[in-house]
Write a protein that holds these residues in place. Sequence first.
Motif, PDB file in Angstrom:
ATOM      1  N   VAL A 273       0.845  -1.203   0.000  1.00  0.00           N
ATOM      2  CA  VAL A 273       0.000   0.000   0.000  1.00  0.00           C
ATOM      3  C   VAL A 273       0.879   1.251   0.000  1.00  0.00           C
ATOM      4  N   TYR A 274       1.897   1.245   0.865  1.00  0.00           N
ATOM      5  CA  TYR A 274       2.835   2.370   0.945  1.00  0.00           C
ATOM      6  C   TYR A 274       3.525   2.580  -0.418  1.00  0.00           C
ATOM      7  N   ALA A 275       4.042   1.483  -0.975  1.00  0.00           N
ATOM      8  CA  ALA A 275       4.784   1.585  -2.230  1.00  0.00           C
ATOM      9  C   ALA A 275       3.892   2.047  -3.376  1.00  0.00           C
ATOM     10  N   GLN A 276       2.668   1.517  -3.444  1.00  0.00           N
ATOM     11  CA  GLN A 276       1.770   1.917  -4.528  1.00  0.00           C
ATOM     12  C   GLN A 276       1.391   3.391  -4.420  1.00  0.00           C
ATOM     13  N   ALA A 277       1.119   3.844  -3.195  1.00  0.00           N
ATOM     14  CA  ALA A 277       0.765   5.250  -3.004  1.00  0.00           C
ATOM     15  C   ALA A 277       1.933   6.156  -3.385  1.00  0.00           C
ATOM     16  N   LEU A 278       3.151   5.720  -3.063  1.00  0.00           N
ATOM     17  CA  LEU A 278       4.337   6.499  -3.435  1.00  0.00           C
ATOM     18  C   LEU A 278       4.460   6.584  -4.952  1.00  0.00           C
ATOM     19  N   LEU A 279       4.318   5.441  -5.639  1.00  0.00           N
ATOM     20  CA  LEU A 279       4.399   5.438  -7.101  1.00  0.00           C
ATOM     21  C   LEU A 279       3.304   6.297  -7.725  1.00  0.00           C
ATOM     22  N   ASP A 280       2.104   6.216  -7.150  1.00  0.00           N
ATOM     23  CA  ASP A 280       1.000   7.017  -7.681  1.00  0.00           C
ATOM     24  C   ASP A 280       1.287   8.506  -7.541  1.00  0.00           C
TER      25      ASP A 280
ATOM     26  N   GLY B 283       1.844  11.356 -10.616  1.00  0.00           N
ATOM     27  CA  GLY B 283       0.796  12.357 -10.752  1.00  0.00           C
ATOM     28  C   GLY B 283      -0.607  11.794 -10.704  1.00  0.00           C
ATOM     29  N   ARG B 284      -0.758  10.552 -10.251  1.00  0.00           N
ATOM     30  CA  ARG B 284      -2.083   9.952 -10.106  1.00  0.00           C
ATOM     31  C   ARG B 284      -2.658  10.275  -8.730  1.00  0.00           C
ATOM     32  N   PRO B 285      -3.970  10.127  -8.523  1.00  0.00           N
ATOM     33  CA  PRO B 285      -4.553  10.340  -7.195  1.00  0.00           C
ATOM     34  C   PRO B 285      -3.866   9.440  -6.165  1.00  0.00           C
ATOM     35  N   SER B 286      -3.538  10.004  -5.017  1.00  0.00           N
ATOM     36  CA  SER B 286      -2.773   9.249  -4.028  1.00  0.00           C
ATOM     37  C   SER B 286      -2.986   9.841  -2.646  1.00  0.00           C
ATOM     38  N   THR B 287      -2.939   8.965  -1.638  1.00  0.00           N
ATOM     39  CA  THR B 287      -3.016   9.420  -0.246  1.00  0.00           C
ATOM     40  C   THR B 287      -1.634   9.514   0.386  1.00  0.00           C
ATOM     41  N   PHE B 288      -0.590   9.377  -0.416  1.00  0.00           N
ATOM     42  CA  PHE B 288       0.756   9.421   0.174  1.00  0.00           C
ATOM     43  C   PHE B 288       0.966  10.766   0.867  1.00  0.00           C
ATOM     44  N   PRO B 289       1.489  10.763   2.094  1.00  0.00           N
ATOM     45  CA  PRO B 289       1.524  11.993   2.895  1.00  0.00           C
ATOM     46  C   PRO B 289       2.699  12.923   2.597  1.00  0.00           C
ATOM     47  N   LEU B 290       3.156  12.946   1.346  1.00  0.00           N
ATOM     48  CA  LEU B 290       4.161  13.896   0.901  1.00  0.00           C
ATOM     49  C   LEU B 290       3.805  14.374  -0.504  1.00  0.00           C
TER      50      LEU B 290
END
Length: 302
Positions: free
Chosen positions: A226-233, A237-244
């Motif tokens: 989940v962490y890795a996918q959110a980072l890649l997203d 430039g895709r929708p993402s919840t990554f906190p950076l």
Amino acid sequence: LATATAVMQLYEQGRVRLDDPLQAYLPGFNAANDPQRAKVTVRTLLTHTSGEPGDVDLADPWGLDRPDKTEGIRRALTTPLQSVPGAGFRYSDINFVLLGALIEQVTGDAEDVYVQQHVFAPLGMKDSRYLPTAKACGPHTLSGAAVTWSAPAGRAPAACPAGAWRTSLLPRIAPTARDEESAADPGRNPDYGRLLRGAVDDPTARRMGGVAGHAGVFSTAHDVSVYAQALLDRLAGRPSTFPLKRATLELMTSPEQPGHAPAQLEAANDALRSAAARYPVLRVTDLAHGGATVVEAGSGVI
């Protein structure tokens, strides 16, 4: 997963500047005003170019009979540099022990509390957390610096205090190694010879009570994906919840080795963006780990 992300959140908020000397945040790092230690910056810690040696001194049995985080941080703050800051790369646990201390100094929160609220929770990583020995709740025994699950004699507690973790998690965690700290004098380590299960494998983090900037996080393969996918997203430039922010991740994934030119950094970022766009979905089966930790997909805990 935890420390670098947290530090870069503080960078985004303007609470930490990458090229500030560490002593600006942790004065104890350079109490004698040594000109070489003054060159150690937040950036050199993050990129392992600080000149620090690999680890703090573990020759004596500090933290084995009971965890001693204060002593671990003191040793990290006072360990002599091994080389000139900024001259080259050498991995060092001390770098991230110090970054963990910086997070706690700037935020006023213990690192396990901060990353739980600001890194793992926003991503929905429900099976990821530090397991500090002092916050274990439920049937267990403490053997020096290690926590061990024990079958409940009665009913488990109905509720645990805020911030605690339930020891019912321990049977899900694969043993990683035997505790061989203080092999020359096993009597100094109450846990000597026992399998580590739910106690961090890294000896420095274990001696510090299970929470340190360089080690101590337990997670599942699913959560790491989940962490890795959110980072890649976020990078793509895709929708993402990554906190950076995307720009922050591009900075974090840019080569920082001494001697790299700006053109090399841009080429690396272009290659990274291209790779992220080509691989929009990261499967759990794609995950690997280069260290000694074993990941069991689905239910196992790192």
